[in-house]
Scaffold this motif. Structure first.
Motif, mmCIF file in Angstrom:
data_model
loop_
_atom_site.group_PDB
_atom_site.id
_atom_site.type_symbol
_atom_site.label_atom_id
_atom_site.label_comp_id
_atom_site.label_asym_id
_atom_site.label_seq_id
_atom_site.Cartn_x
_atom_site.Cartn_y
_atom_site.Cartn_z
ATOM 1 N N HIS A 67 -10.957 -43.279 44.258
ATOM 2 C CA HIS A 67 -12.148 -42.967 45.057
ATOM 3 C C HIS A 67 -12.731 -44.242 45.669
ATOM 4 O O HIS A 67 -13.118 -44.252 46.847
ATOM 5 C CB HIS A 67 -13.180 -42.278 44.164
ATOM 6 C CG HIS A 67 -14.372 -41.771 44.899
ATOM 7 N ND1 HIS A 67 -14.330 -40.628 45.652
ATOM 8 C CD2 HIS A 67 -15.642 -42.251 44.993
ATOM 9 C CE1 HIS A 67 -15.533 -40.427 46.183
ATOM 10 N NE2 HIS A 67 -16.336 -41.401 45.808
ATOM 11 N N GLY A 78 -10.847 -45.353 48.514
ATOM 12 C CA GLY A 78 -10.950 -44.448 49.662
ATOM 13 C C GLY A 78 -9.724 -43.579 49.852
ATOM 14 O O GLY A 78 -9.432 -43.166 50.977
ATOM 15 N N THR A 127 -9.074 -40.663 48.079
ATOM 16 C CA THR A 127 -9.246 -39.252 47.712
ATOM 17 C C THR A 127 -9.900 -38.495 48.861
ATOM 18 O O THR A 127 -10.521 -39.089 49.757
ATOM 19 C CB THR A 127 -10.125 -39.121 46.454
ATOM 20 O OG1 THR A 127 -11.421 -39.660 46.734
ATOM 21 C CG2 THR A 127 -9.518 -39.842 45.264
ATOM 22 N N GLU A 128 -9.779 -37.189 48.826
ATOM 23 C CA GLU A 128 -10.378 -36.340 49.869
ATOM 24 C C GLU A 128 -11.888 -36.512 49.903
ATOM 25 O O GLU A 128 -12.495 -36.616 50.970
ATOM 26 C CB GLU A 128 -10.026 -34.871 49.614
ATOM 27 C CG GLU A 128 -8.575 -34.527 49.842
ATOM 28 C CD GLU A 128 -8.188 -34.666 51.307
ATOM 29 O OE1 GLU A 128 -8.988 -34.305 52.196
ATOM 30 O OE2 GLU A 128 -7.076 -35.171 51.565
ATOM 31 N N GLN A 129 -12.487 -36.539 48.734
ATOM 32 C CA GLN A 129 -13.935 -36.678 48.664
ATOM 33 C C GLN A 129 -14.371 -38.032 49.222
ATOM 34 O O GLN A 129 -15.374 -38.121 49.939
ATOM 35 C CB GLN A 129 -14.399 -36.525 47.219
ATOM 36 C CG GLN A 129 -15.910 -36.439 47.078
ATOM 37 C CD GLN A 129 -16.336 -36.220 45.645
ATOM 38 O OE1 GLN A 129 -15.510 -36.204 44.742
ATOM 39 N NE2 GLN A 129 -17.621 -36.046 45.442
ATOM 40 N N ALA A 130 -13.616 -39.078 48.921
ATOM 41 C CA ALA A 130 -13.962 -40.412 49.427
ATOM 42 C C ALA A 130 -13.864 -40.441 50.952
ATOM 43 O O ALA A 130 -14.724 -41.031 51.630
ATOM 44 C CB ALA A 130 -13.040 -41.458 48.815
ATOM 45 N N ARG A 131 -12.795 -39.812 51.482
ATOM 46 C CA ARG A 131 -12.652 -39.761 52.951
ATOM 47 C C ARG A 131 -13.820 -39.018 53.587
ATOM 48 O O ARG A 131 -14.356 -39.444 54.613
ATOM 49 C CB ARG A 131 -11.337 -39.076 53.321
ATOM 50 C CG ARG A 131 -10.126 -39.919 52.986
ATOM 51 C CD ARG A 131 -8.853 -39.270 53.481
ATOM 52 N NE ARG A 131 -7.702 -39.923 52.893
ATOM 53 C CZ ARG A 131 -6.772 -39.333 52.179
ATOM 54 N NH1 ARG A 131 -6.831 -38.033 51.975
ATOM 55 N NH2 ARG A 131 -5.774 -40.007 51.662
ATOM 56 N N ALA A 132 -14.218 -37.904 52.987
ATOM 57 C CA ALA A 132 -15.346 -37.129 53.519
ATOM 58 C C ALA A 132 -16.630 -37.958 53.457
ATOM 59 O O ALA A 132 -17.419 -37.961 54.418
ATOM 60 C CB ALA A 132 -15.513 -35.829 52.724
ATOM 61 N N ASP A 133 -16.820 -38.664 52.344
ATOM 62 C CA ASP A 133 -18.009 -39.515 52.210
ATOM 63 C C ASP A 133 -18.017 -40.625 53.257
ATOM 64 O O ASP A 133 -19.049 -40.904 53.885
ATOM 65 C CB ASP A 133 -18.058 -40.154 50.813
ATOM 66 C CG ASP A 133 -18.376 -39.145 49.721
ATOM 67 O OD1 ASP A 133 -18.817 -38.027 50.061
ATOM 68 O OD2 ASP A 133 -18.173 -39.481 48.540
ATOM 69 N N LEU A 134 -16.864 -41.262 53.457
ATOM 70 C CA LEU A 134 -16.785 -42.337 54.452
ATOM 71 C C LEU A 134 -17.030 -41.812 55.862
ATOM 72 O O LEU A 134 -17.697 -42.469 56.666
ATOM 73 C CB LEU A 134 -15.421 -43.034 54.369
ATOM 74 C CG LEU A 134 -15.186 -43.859 53.097
ATOM 75 C CD1 LEU A 134 -13.754 -44.359 53.039
ATOM 76 C CD2 LEU A 134 -16.165 -45.016 53.027
ATOM 77 N N ARG A 154 -18.844 -39.175 56.627
ATOM 78 C CA ARG A 154 -20.277 -38.878 56.701
ATOM 79 C C ARG A 154 -21.073 -40.167 56.881
ATOM 80 O O ARG A 154 -22.022 -40.221 57.697
ATOM 81 C CB ARG A 154 -20.691 -38.163 55.413
ATOM 82 C CG ARG A 154 -21.951 -37.374 55.551
ATOM 83 C CD ARG A 154 -22.316 -36.548 54.322
ATOM 84 N NE ARG A 154 -21.197 -35.955 53.610
ATOM 85 C CZ ARG A 154 -20.821 -36.282 52.366
ATOM 86 N NH1 ARG A 154 -21.473 -37.223 51.704
ATOM 87 N NH2 ARG A 154 -19.805 -35.702 51.782
ATOM 88 N N LEU A 155 -20.708 -41.212 56.157
ATOM 89 C CA LEU A 155 -21.397 -42.491 56.282
ATOM 90 C C LEU A 155 -21.233 -43.085 57.679
ATOM 91 O O LEU A 155 -22.184 -43.660 58.236
ATOM 92 C CB LEU A 155 -20.873 -43.482 55.232
ATOM 93 C CG LEU A 155 -21.323 -43.229 53.791
ATOM 94 C CD1 LEU A 155 -20.594 -44.166 52.847
ATOM 95 C CD2 LEU A 155 -22.819 -43.403 53.660
#
Length: 160
Positions: A115, A118, A120-127, A129-130
């Protein structure tokens, strides 16, 4: 109150053992103990190197066990270990819950590492969004700068 024909169990007569019967039973038990003691002494002298299994089988069984010979293949006899036989340095087996807990912690650590990188899927989504938020803030900052410059320009014109 009890009903018509029914009576409780409390008024029943008590049965007492006959003293002669008790004496007879005690004599029989003493004879069994003496016979078992004599057998143990003779077997102890002849076989001093018998295994713990044979010793546990030769010991006197109390109650019904002494009368009935039971052959249960699923029964595991409890073998006591001597202090010298116990290996303290050997690693003990983990229980299922302990293994699962350790496995859970390792997978959590692995996920957090991925994570942070960067991957994981969640990390990509967070990045993503950021990045969107960063872009919006930059646009808002540019807009504020433009508005401030316009105000300054208008104030400069008003002063002239």
């Amino acid at each position: 109150m009890p009903r018509g024909g029914k009576k409780g169990h409390k008024g029943r007569g008590k049965q007492f053992s006959n003293p002669e019967e008790i004496d007879r039973q005690m004599k029989a038990q003493r004879e069994l103990e003496e016979n078992a003691g004599a057998e143990k002494e003779s077997s102890a002298e002849s076989e001093e190197e018998s295994s713990s299994d044979e010793e546990s089988e030769s010991r006197r069984r109390s109650g019904v066990e002494g009368l009935i010979e039971i052959e249960n293949p699923n029964r595991v006899s409890q073998k006591s270990k001597k202090v010298t036989e116990v290996d303290v340095s050997a690693p003990r087996e983990l229980t299922r819950r302990e293994r699962e807990e350790i496995e859970k912690q390792k997978s959590k650590e692995r996920y957090m590492k991925l994570h942070l990188e960067g991957k994981t899927e969640q990390a990509r989504a967070d990045l993503a969004r950021l990045a969107i938020i960063k872009k919006q803030r930059e646009e808002a900052a540019k807009k504020r700068d433009e508005l401030r410059k316009e105000k300054e320009a208008e104030e400069a014109k008003a002063k002239r």
